[in-house]
Design an enzyme around this catalytic site. Structure first.
Site, PDB file in Angstrom:
ATOM      1  CD  GLU A   1      -2.719   1.105   2.460  1.00  0.00           C
ATOM      2  OE1 GLU A   1      -3.755   1.953   2.282  1.00  0.00           O
ATOM      3  OE2 GLU A   1      -2.731   0.526   3.184  1.00  0.00           O
TER       4      GLU A   1
ATOM      5  CG  HIS B   1      -4.217  -1.337   0.408  1.00  0.00           C
ATOM      6  ND1 HIS B   1      -5.539  -0.874   0.236  1.00  0.00           N
ATOM      7  CD2 HIS B   1      -4.720  -1.413   1.938  1.00  0.00           C
ATOM      8  CE1 HIS B   1      -5.714  -0.524   0.931  1.00  0.00           C
ATOM      9  NE2 HIS B   1      -5.471  -1.063   2.102  1.00  0.00           N
TER      10      HIS B   1
END
Length: 490
Positions: free
Chosen positions: A337, A361
């Protein structure tokens, strides 16, 4: 044969080869697209025609005037228009299976969360410029000048506006307000800290959880995997309950909800704690995790670390501790992320080496071809969070989101919602809309939505037996959805 005729024939052959090669390339690309292997039934094709008419109209309007294409606009400015979108209204009706990535204290719509601040017993105080909230019953327990929120509201007409500003990232000028990713994360984590004390009160936690289940169920989401931990809670008699009792509250609330909504499949918790800690604290986390899992094996799905990756400890710091338990539990690590290359993103490497079941993510994953290879080889689910990545300043225009590459190449992706409370979203439909309109090709169709729904269960932590049952339920919900669309639009 004259030279001129030869040239004409040669040109004709070259053009034919060009168009044949072009069609072959397009066909090969289409065969790799997420959902490309799905064969639509006759009724599904009729529904697909309806969907694509809606999508083409919206997509082509955006192509002519890019300033109106909603996935390219910050969500704080596009939300109202999204809610008027016919594609969005269609997606709201789609059975979306499961939500696999959201955090326990930021799942409810902002409006519903804010309404819970009207509960009896909630106090606020200004602690040297820092406003705090807490529930008290039978007297306050520190030196801050605590006052009931009802008194704050009665005496200050602007109090609700002030309280709103403490509980949401939504502002008129998100670009100017949040100068960089660290700035928005600082505010973001501050909101988590601000609302966290509310969840110490059992009645608040119960009412919050029940409404979370209701909102996701209303959005045609029937199963949730939630990142969260369990601390002490108390009731209005000031009785203290331990973490195991708090875990039981999740189970009891779920059972209560399912009595009224028997087709809701349930919830599981991915035990999640801050990644910005020492190795000694990590030992405590791991010990607490195993205690909880031993007590509630059906509730606890696995283990994760949360918080801003760029400023938290990398997985490698805890590699020895995590590797030691890798064969005893499932991991669902947040990793990648970040926009950095060769720094924070190395969490992706560590996550797959630790045998993570899914990756939260995975925004930086295209910078790591070996991670991409292993993800496909081991069928590791990738949890994409379009709105979160935009609001938290990883990407501005969702057409540029890494998810477009992953969807185009048929990677095992699911679309998730992260923390809808804090940016004005609700359920999964907003994120699904952004992914479908901004991260799939113009002709990406119903097959993508269907594959996303099935993926949400296939990459869940459900047991084989429970997964078979959940797929059966989803198949029935999908058939009902097809019939509903045909009745509504024809």
């Amino acid at each position: 044969m004259t030279p001129l005729l030869f040239l004409i024939l040669l040109t004709h052959t070259a053009l034919a080869d060009f168009w044949d090669d072009r069609n072959t390339l397009l066909s090969n690309e289409a065969s790799q697209l997420l959902g490309s292997s799905i064969q639509l039934t006759e009724d599904e094709q009729k529904v697909n025609d309806i969907l694509m008419n809606l999508k083409f109209q919206e997509y082509d309007e955006g192509f002519l005037d890019p300033s109106k294409f909603l996935p390219s606009i910050h969500f704080f400015h596009s939300k109202a228009a999204i809610e008027q979108s016919e594609v969005f209204k269609f997606i709201q009706k789609v059975p979306k299976g499961a939500s696999l990535h959201s955090h326990s204290s930021a799942m409810l719509s902002f409006e519903a969360l804010f309404n819970l601040t009207y509960m009896e017993g909630l106090y606020g105080c200004d602690d040297n410029g820092t406003f705090r909230l807490y529930f008290f019953f039978g007297g306050v327990n520190d030196d801050c000048e605590w006052r009931l929120l009802s008194d704050w509201r009665n005496e200050d007409s602007g109090f609700d506006e002030f309280l709103t500003s403490k509980m949401t990232l939504v502002v008129d000028d998100p670009v100017g307000t949040y100068g960089d990713i660290n700035a928005v994360w600082s505010t973001f984590q501050g909101i988590f800290g601000f609302v966290s004390p509310l969840f110490d009160y059992r009645q608040f936690l119960h009412d919050y959880l029940y409404q979370v289940l209701q909102e996701f169920n209303d959005d045609n989401v029937k199963y949730l995997e939630i990142r969260g931990g369990f601390g002490e809670t108390f009731d209005s008699n000031n009785t203290i309950y331990g973490p195991l009792d708090t875990a039981q509250l999740y189970i009891d609330t779920q059972q209560e909800f399912r009595q009224q909504n028997p087709d809701f499949a349930g919830i599981r918790i991915i035990y999640s704690k801050s990644r910005r800690v020492s190795t000694d604290t990590m030992d405590t986390y791991i010990s607490n995790y195993f205690d909880l899992r031993a007590a509630q094996p059906d509730l606890i799905a696995g283990f994760d670390l949360v918080g801003q990756e760029d400023l938290g400890e990398p997985l490698s710091v805890f590699a020895d501790q995590l590797a030691a338990i890798a064969n005893q539990t499932k991991f669902f690590f947040h990793a990648g992320e970040t926009n950095w290359y060769g720094a924070t993103d190395l969490n992706l490497i560590d996550a797959i080496l630790l045998n993570t079941s899914r990756i939260g993510h995975a925004f930086a994953i295209t910078k790591h071809p070996e991670v991409l290879r292993v993800v496909k080889e081991k069928n590791i689910g990738l949890e994409l969070n379009p709105l979160s990545n935009q609001v938290l300043k990883l990407v501005d225009d969702l057409r540029n989101h890494v998810g477009a590459y992953l969807i185009a190449n048929g990677y095992p992706v699911v679309i998730t919602c992260d923390d809808p409370s804090f940016w004005g979203s609700k359920g999964l439909s907003y994120d699904w809309y952004m992914a479908f309109m901004g991260m799939t090709p113009r002709d990406g169709d119903l097959r993508i939505l269907k594959q996303l729904a099935w993926n949400s269960l296939l990459y869940s932590s459900l047991s084989e037996e429970d997964l078979v049952y959940a797929i059966e339920l989803l198949t029935g919900w999908w058939d009902d959805f097809i019939h509903e669309i045909l009745e509504t639009y024809q």
